[in-house]
Design an enzyme around this catalytic site. Structure first.
Site, PDB file in Angstrom:
ATOM      1  N   HIS A 151      51.134  34.807  54.879  1.00 20.82           N
ATOM      2  CA  HIS A 151      52.506  35.065  55.322  1.00 20.82           C
ATOM      3  C   HIS A 151      52.682  34.896  56.830  1.00 20.82           C
ATOM      4  CE1 HIS A 151      51.215  39.362  56.004  1.00 20.82           C
ATOM      5  NE2 HIS A 151      52.085  39.266  57.002  1.00 20.82           N
ATOM      6  N   ASP A 181      47.456  36.192  49.616  1.00 21.87           N
ATOM      7  CA  ASP A 181      47.996  36.241  50.975  1.00 21.87           C
ATOM      8  C   ASP A 181      46.930  35.919  52.021  1.00 21.87           C
ATOM      9  OD1 ASP A 181      49.900  36.406  52.912  1.00 21.87           O
ATOM     10  OD2 ASP A 181      49.992  38.596  52.976  1.00 21.87           O
ATOM     11  N   GLY A 252      52.142  42.474  63.678  1.00 19.05           N
ATOM     12  CA  GLY A 252      51.331  41.613  64.519  1.00 19.05           C
ATOM     13  C   GLY A 252      49.845  41.719  64.199  1.00 19.05           C
ATOM     14  N   ASN A 253      49.451  42.802  63.503  1.00 20.43           N
ATOM     15  CA  ASN A 253      48.066  42.940  63.057  1.00 20.43           C
ATOM     16  C   ASN A 253      47.766  42.098  61.811  1.00 20.43           C
ATOM     17  OD1 ASN A 253      48.114  46.036  64.416  1.00 20.43           O
ATOM     18  ND2 ASN A 253      46.161  44.961  64.482  1.00 20.43           N
ATOM     19  N   SER A 254      48.785  41.545  61.181  1.00 14.85           N
ATOM     20  CA  SER A 254      48.578  40.752  59.960  1.00 14.85           C
ATOM     21  C   SER A 254      47.523  39.674  60.171  1.00 14.85           C
ATOM     22  CB  SER A 254      49.878  40.068  59.541  1.00 14.85           C
ATOM     23  OG  SER A 254      50.650  40.886  58.716  1.00 14.85           O
ATOM     24  N   GLY A 310      44.427  32.862  29.027  1.00 17.74           N
ATOM     25  CA  GLY A 310      45.550  32.560  28.144  1.00 17.74           C
ATOM     26  C   GLY A 310      45.978  33.698  27.261  1.00 17.74           C
ATOM     27  N   VAL A 311      45.916  34.923  27.804  1.00 16.60           N
ATOM     28  CA  VAL A 311      46.366  36.079  27.034  1.00 16.60           C
ATOM     29  C   VAL A 311      47.396  36.862  27.831  1.00 16.60           C
ATOM     30  CG1 VAL A 311      44.267  36.403  25.677  1.00 16.60           C
ATOM     31  CG2 VAL A 311      44.458  37.489  27.914  1.00 16.60           C
ATOM     32  N   GLN A 312      48.300  37.490  27.105  1.00 15.20           N
ATOM     33  CA  GLN A 312      49.151  38.508  27.689  1.00 15.20           C
ATOM     34  C   GLN A 312      48.521  39.849  27.347  1.00 15.20           C
ATOM     35  OE1 GLN A 312      53.054  37.868  26.073  1.00 15.20           O
ATOM     36  NE2 GLN A 312      53.414  36.027  27.291  1.00 15.20           N
TER      37      GLN A 312
END
Length: 513
Positions: A151, A181, A252-254, A310-312
């Site tokens: 981000h 992220d 700002g630490n991201s 491939g499972v819910q």
């Protein structure tokens, strides 16, 4: 007497000092090089050295690792704006759960005086007239590879990094992974750079940590605290597994590192919990294990390929465990195996409870998702599962996770489905009322009944009860009676909603009336 008291005091102080050394960890403080083959040559050139003993303060560790931490400055693409939502923290974050939009604040979206932002994204560049963003990062190899948050650099037109010696150098984005992220940069100028190493051992709750970064554009800022918790799911993405730390973290630490007292990176600072945008003692960092796996793929391929089962799936709640006759509410309950997927080919079916992957136990549905996503397409895994109370195994060759999020593992919470007048439902065979060829249709729901309390709605279709398909109300009554006779505390049903989504619902039998 005075001499004896002095000796006692000195001994007491020595004991306290010894305890303090144990509390900070007795492991060697020297930074080690990552063992990943991809880094072998680059990391052998210019490692940062740290003393071989725990510091009396954090100063010695900071002095040695700080040169490997950078400030990241980004000029944003003109397309970056309010409606962009390609990954965590973009714009207003329409994918962020509403209950978290005012609670968690993404940081790294600009410098001082640019507002606190709304939701994960911080102030929108387009709304605020911004054309830049700032964050943090750290160098992981002597040839200048840099880790930061996705981000921070998403929508970047240009990227620059400022080193601890105040040099500002151009960098390019090698790859990004919105789901975790994370992003990998490369300093374009040649030469060797000081770097830090990713930790190979997860920190314990209570361990000291040191965060270094660029809050509010003030580069080289150091804060300290402890690991407050592990395995946090904050709703930021499908593979949340954050460290929670209490080292003060701000905008700002991201993308900046959190170090252990040995000078190893144990996490990448990513989010804070704050009503105001400033630190209140709850910060979240991506663990080093996740960073290592993602960065390896970004460096090699520029993208991350994840395994696909491939499972819910949904969590096994206590009610569902009772309905299945399980001793513990543990594992991942298969709602549905998508046709033609690796799971379907391996014979997994609705109602199976996946208990382990390659011998490692699965506590819940999210953990199954993380474990599968952490493997590469083509990997063969052994799944242990329960079916109708009996243990079995299946060997599955994983596919590649499609871009369509509906095809991934879906951690949906259970609702309810019941079927019997005593549960507050009026029922009819689905085929007789034009509601499809299978199951029993819910025609009416008593708002005060157990079914309504579980979320059953008019128009839902009950597909099976206690593992057996049903086509008429009398079959539902028989299944419930059999469950009661066997001593079950709850009965498990599979229900299809009016939107076509199927889920399992556990209805407590002692609530029937």
């Amino acid at each position: 007497m005075i001499s004896s008291t002095s000796r006692l005091r000195r001994n007491a102080l020595a004991s306290v000092a010894a305890i303090a050394l144990v509390a900070t960890g007795a492991a060697g403080v020297g930074l080690t090089q990552p063992s990943t083959p991809a880094y072998a040559q680059a990391l052998s050139k210019n490692p940062i050295d740290v003393p071989d003993h725990p510091p009396g303060s954090f100063a010695s560790v900071v002095d040695k690792v700080k040169p490997g931490v950078v400030a990241v400055k980004v000029k944003l693409d003109d397309s970056a704006g309010m409606d962009d939502d390609d990954g965590p923290g973009q714009g207003q974050g329409q994918q962020v759960p509403p209950q978290l939009r005012e609670f968690f604040k993404r940081f790294g979206q600009g410098g001082p005086g640019q507002g606190q932002g709304q939701g994960f994204g911080g102030p929108s560049p387009k709304r605020q007239g911004q054309r830049g963003a700032m964050g943090s990062g750290f160098i992981i190899s002597a040839d200048g590879y840099v880790v930061t948050n996705n981000h921070v650099v998403d929508k970047a037109k240009t990227v620059q990094v400022t080193l601890d010696d105040n040099r500002t150098l151009d960098a390019k984005v090698i790859g990004k992974d919105p789901k975790t992220d994370l992003a990998l940069l490369k300093i374009t100028e040649g030469g060797t750079f000081p770097y830090v190493s990713l930790g190979k051992t997860a920190p314990r709750v209570g361990d000291w940590v040191v965060a270094i970064g660029n809050p509010f554009g003030l580069g080289g800022t150091v804060t300290a605290g402890i690991v407050s918790a592990r395995g946090r799911d904050i709703g930021a993405g499908p593979y949340d597994d954050f460290l929670q730390i209490d080292a003060p973290i701000n905008k700002g630490n991201s993308g900046g590192p959190t170090f252990n007292v040995g000078g190893e990176v144990v996490g990448v600072n990513t989010a804070i919990a704050s009503p105001s945008g400033g630190s209140v003692g709850l910060a979240f960092a991506i663990p080093a294990e996740t960073v290592q796996a993602v960065v390896d793929q970004l460096r090699a391929d520029g993208k991350v390929a994840r395994g696909y089962l491939g499972v819910q799936v949904q969590p096994v709640t206590k009610d569902i465990a009772d309905g299945l006759g399980l001793d513990k509410a543990k594992g991942a309950l298969v709602d549905h195996a998508e046709p033609g997927t690796p799971a379907a080919k391996a014979g997994l079916k609705s109602g199976d409870v996946i208990e382990s992957v390659n011998g490692a136990s699965v506590n819940d549905a999210r953990e199954l998702s993380r474990r599968i996503a952490g493997l590469k397409p083509g990997a063969k895994v052994e799944l242990a599962y329960l079916r109708a109370g009996k243990s079995d195994t299946a060997t599955v060759e994983l596919g590649a996770l499609p871009n369509d999020p509906k095809a991934g593992n879906d951690n949906r919470s259970s609702s309810t489905s019941d079927g019997q007048p005593r549960l507050g439902l009026s029922l009819a065979p689905a085929a007789q009322v034009g509601a499809g060829d299978e199951g029993v249709a819910v025609m009416d729901v008593d708002p005060d009944g157990p079914a309504a309390a579980k979320g059953i709605e008019q128009g839902d279709i009950i597909l099976d009860v206690a593992g057996s398909s049903v086509s008429k109300p009398s079959e539902i009554a028989e299944r419930i009676k059999a469950a009661e006779a066997s001593g079950r505390k709850a009965v498990l049903m599979r229900v299809k909603s009016t939107k076509g989504v199927t889920r399992f619902v556990a209805v407590a039998l002692n609530k029937a009336g």
